[in-house]
Each structure stands twice: as structure tokens, then as C-alpha cells.
Write a protein that holds these residues in place. Structure first.
Motif, PDB file in Angstrom:
ATOM      1  N   PRO A   1       0.831  -1.202   0.000  1.00  0.00           N
ATOM      2  CA  PRO A   1       0.000   0.000   0.000  1.00  0.00           C
ATOM      3  C   PRO A   1       0.870   1.258   0.000  1.00  0.00           C
ATOM      4  O   PRO A   1       1.874   1.334   0.709  1.00  0.00           O
ATOM      5  N   GLU A   2       0.486   2.205  -0.812  1.00  0.00           N
ATOM      6  CA  GLU A   2       1.188   3.486  -0.902  1.00  0.00           C
ATOM      7  C   GLU A   2       2.686   3.318  -1.168  1.00  0.00           C
ATOM      8  O   GLU A   2       3.502   4.140  -0.756  1.00  0.00           O
ATOM      9  N   GLY A   3       3.046   2.267  -1.907  1.00  0.00           N
ATOM     10  CA  GLY A   3       4.453   1.992  -2.193  1.00  0.00           C
ATOM     11  C   GLY A   3       5.050   2.841  -3.296  1.00  0.00           C
ATOM     12  O   GLY A   3       6.260   2.805  -3.517  1.00  0.00           O
ATOM     13  N   PHE A   4       4.221   3.603  -3.985  1.00  0.00           N
ATOM     14  CA  PHE A   4       4.698   4.409  -5.118  1.00  0.00           C
ATOM     15  C   PHE A   4       4.046   5.781  -5.055  1.00  0.00           C
ATOM     16  O   PHE A   4       2.825   5.886  -4.905  1.00  0.00           O
ATOM     17  N   GLU A   5       4.866   6.808  -5.184  1.00  0.00           N
ATOM     18  CA  GLU A   5       4.331   8.172  -5.221  1.00  0.00           C
ATOM     19  C   GLU A   5       4.140   8.587  -6.674  1.00  0.00           C
ATOM     20  O   GLU A   5       5.071   8.994  -7.363  1.00  0.00           O
ATOM     21  N   HIS A   6       2.910   8.445  -7.129  1.00  0.00           N
ATOM     22  CA  HIS A   6       2.514   8.751  -8.506  1.00  0.00           C
ATOM     23  C   HIS A   6       2.532  10.264  -8.706  1.00  0.00           C
ATOM     24  O   HIS A   6       2.140  11.026  -7.818  1.00  0.00           O
ATOM     25  N   ALA A   7       2.956  10.704  -9.874  1.00  0.00           N
ATOM     26  CA  ALA A   7       3.100  12.137 -10.151  1.00  0.00           C
ATOM     27  C   ALA A   7       1.793  12.908 -10.020  1.00  0.00           C
ATOM     28  O   ALA A   7       1.795  14.074  -9.642  1.00  0.00           O
ATOM     29  N   THR A   8       0.653  12.280 -10.324  1.00  0.00           N
ATOM     30  CA  THR A   8      -0.626  13.000 -10.268  1.00  0.00           C
ATOM     31  C   THR A   8      -1.630  12.388  -9.299  1.00  0.00           C
ATOM     32  O   THR A   8      -2.543  13.073  -8.858  1.00  0.00           O
ATOM     33  N   LYS A   9      -1.475  11.114  -8.938  1.00  0.00           N
ATOM     34  CA  LYS A   9      -2.464  10.437  -8.097  1.00  0.00           C
ATOM     35  C   LYS A   9      -2.023  10.277  -6.652  1.00  0.00           C
ATOM     36  O   LYS A   9      -2.735   9.693  -5.846  1.00  0.00           O
ATOM     37  N   GLY A  10      -0.838  10.777  -6.337  1.00  0.00           N
ATOM     38  CA  GLY A  10      -0.338  10.633  -4.975  1.00  0.00           C
ATOM     39  C   GLY A  10       0.154   9.220  -4.714  1.00  0.00           C
ATOM     40  O   GLY A  10       0.601   8.524  -5.626  1.00  0.00           O
ATOM     41  N   PHE A  11       0.046   8.789  -3.481  1.00  0.00           N
ATOM     42  CA  PHE A  11       0.556   7.471  -3.105  1.00  0.00           C
ATOM     43  C   PHE A  11      -0.418   6.372  -3.529  1.00  0.00           C
ATOM     44  O   PHE A  11      -1.594   6.403  -3.173  1.00  0.00           O
ATOM     45  N   VAL A  12       0.096   5.426  -4.297  1.00  0.00           N
ATOM     46  CA  VAL A  12      -0.696   4.293  -4.802  1.00  0.00           C
ATOM     47  C   VAL A  12       0.064   2.998  -4.517  1.00  0.00           C
ATOM     48  O   VAL A  12       1.252   3.018  -4.192  1.00  0.00           O
ATOM     49  N   GLY A  13      -0.623   1.889  -4.686  1.00  0.00           N
ATOM     50  CA  GLY A  13      -0.025   0.587  -4.413  1.00  0.00           C
ATOM     51  C   GLY A  13       1.000   0.164  -5.445  1.00  0.00           C
ATOM     52  O   GLY A  13       0.979   0.592  -6.604  1.00  0.00           O
ATOM     53  N   LEU A  14       1.901  -0.702  -5.005  1.00  0.00           N
ATOM     54  CA  LEU A  14       2.951  -1.247  -5.844  1.00  0.00           C
ATOM     55  C   LEU A  14       2.859  -2.765  -5.782  1.00  0.00           C
ATOM     56  O   LEU A  14       3.015  -3.363  -4.712  1.00  0.00           O
ATOM     57  N   HIS A  15       2.546  -3.395  -6.918  1.00  0.00           N
ATOM     58  CA  HIS A  15       2.381  -4.851  -6.978  1.00  0.00           C
ATOM     59  C   HIS A  15       3.717  -5.572  -7.125  1.00  0.00           C
ATOM     60  O   HIS A  15       4.597  -5.121  -7.861  1.00  0.00           O
ATOM     61  N   ILE A  16       3.807  -6.721  -6.500  1.00  0.00           N
ATOM     62  CA  ILE A  16       4.821  -7.720  -6.799  1.00  0.00           C
ATOM     63  C   ILE A  16       4.087  -8.807  -7.561  1.00  0.00           C
ATOM     64  O   ILE A  16       3.091  -9.351  -7.066  1.00  0.00           O
ATOM     65  N   MET A  17       4.542  -9.068  -8.777  1.00  0.00           N
ATOM     66  CA  MET A  17       3.861 -10.053  -9.633  1.00  0.00           C
ATOM     67  C   MET A  17       4.817 -11.217  -9.910  1.00  0.00           C
ATOM     68  O   MET A  17       6.031 -11.033  -9.985  1.00  0.00           O
ATOM     69  N   TYR A  18       4.241 -12.412 -10.090  1.00  0.00           N
ATOM     70  CA  TYR A  18       5.029 -13.640 -10.203  1.00  0.00           C
ATOM     71  C   TYR A  18       4.397 -14.586 -11.208  1.00  0.00           C
ATOM     72  O   TYR A  18       3.177 -14.645 -11.337  1.00  0.00           O
ATOM     73  N   ARG A  19       5.280 -15.327 -11.847  1.00  0.00           N
ATOM     74  CA  ARG A  19       4.822 -16.376 -12.744  1.00  0.00           C
ATOM     75  C   ARG A  19       5.863 -17.483 -12.797  1.00  0.00           C
ATOM     76  O   ARG A  19       7.058 -17.213 -12.965  1.00  0.00           O
ATOM     77  N   LYS A  20       5.426 -18.712 -12.637  1.00  0.00           N
ATOM     78  CA  LYS A  20       6.311 -19.860 -12.791  1.00  0.00           C
ATOM     79  C   LYS A  20       6.586 -20.058 -14.274  1.00  0.00           C
ATOM     80  O   LYS A  20       5.697 -19.850 -15.114  1.00  0.00           O
ATOM     81  N   LEU A  21       7.797 -20.467 -14.619  1.00  0.00           N
ATOM     82  CA  LEU A  21       8.132 -20.710 -16.017  1.00  0.00           C
ATOM     83  C   LEU A  21       8.068 -22.184 -16.331  1.00  0.00           C
ATOM     84  O   LEU A  21       7.927 -22.621 -17.396  1.00  0.00           O
TER      85      LEU A  21
END
Length: 161
Positions: free
Chosen positions: A141-161
């Protein structure tokens, strides 16, 4: 369009759109005023990493970099980053780069791929990665300070190969 290994000569075409994307402050965790030298150092991967470009003739449309996301006993997990020139967006270049990177990571012996920082408001990217089999493992939560939207979430995404 074809995808090939990037060369040092490609940088002159990569830098303008990379600078534009980073400066916008809505998708990348880099300093918005990153210098060209620092950006080149970060983007043009050295082995075991790779940097590729999607090209149409001599025109660079987009680029991706990939390599180990972790070291030592976790070095079997790949990571990758992508940028498509805004003037060439919406033409499937991101998908083609994503598919290429997944195929290359498999060929290089990686067992999975992890994206460390996908901005949740970057809905096109989130949808693309989900369509290519990635899952959101966690959202800071609030992991990224967006230039216009303020603090927004930052996803960690994963996929098995």
C-alpha cells in the motif's frame, strides 16, 4: 517487427522515450530526473543480464531488460523491465516483448519470473502481465508516489516458467 539483442548504437533511440517515460512519474521507480549516463548504466544490462529491442527496420519501438532478480540460492528467479515508445503504443509491442522475455528466461534456465514493482494504477501493464500468466502476489500500500495520483499501491507479480 522483430526482437533482437540491443547494441550500444540502439541507445540513441532508447534514451528519448525512456527519459519521457521515467520523467512522467507514473510507472517507474527511478528518479524522475535520471541522467542519461545513469539510465544507460541501469538499462543496458551486462551478462548474465540481457537487453533487447523491438525494431521495425532501423526504428526502435520498445525495449526490455532481463536477468536474475536475486543472487545466490534465489538466482533461479528472473526479473524483467519493459518500455515501449509512447508513439508506438497500442500495437502489441509490449506483449511481444513480454512473450520474448518469458521464452528467453526459460531458455536461460530460470524457473520463475518476478516483477518487483508494477504500479497498480498502470492498469494496461497489470492486465498484460495477468494475460501472460502473472499473479499479483502482494501489493505494498502506498508503495509508489505517482506524479498526479499521490501514493498508490505497488504490486509484486510472479509467474512460474
Amino acid at each position: 517487427m522483430r526482437i533482437r539483442e540491443a547494441t550500444s548504437e540502439d541507445w540513441a533511440q532508447i534514451w528519448p522515450f525512456l527519459r519521457e517515460i521515467v520523467a512522467a512519474g507514473d510507472t517507474y521507480t527511478w528518479d524522475r530526473d535520471v541522467t542519461q549516463g545513469r539510465a544507460r548504466e541501469l538499462w543496458m544490462a551486462t551478462p548474465p543480464g540481457r537487453t533487447v529491442v523491438a525494431v521495425d527496420g532501423d526504428t526502435v519501438l520498445g525495449t526490455a531488460k532481463m536477468g536474475p532478480n536475486h543472487m545466490g540460492p534465489a538466482a533461479h528467479i528472473a526479473g524483467a523491465s519493459f518500455m515501449v515508445s509512447p508513439e508506438h503504443g497500442g500495437r502489441g509491442i509490449g506483449r511481444a516483448l513480454g512473450e520474448h522475455v518469458l521464452e528467453q528466461a526459460r531458455a536461460d534456465g530460470f524457473r520463475a519470473m518476478q516483477f518487483n514493482a508494477v504500479v497498480e494504477t498502470n492498469t494496461r501493464a497489470v492486465a498484460l502481465w495477468r494475460s501472460l500468466g502473472f499473479e499479483v502476489m502482494a501489493t505494498m500500500p502506498e508503495g509508489f508516489e505517482h506524479a498526479t495520483k499521490g501514493f498508490v499501491g505497488l504490486h509484486i507479480m510472479y509467474r512460474k516458467l
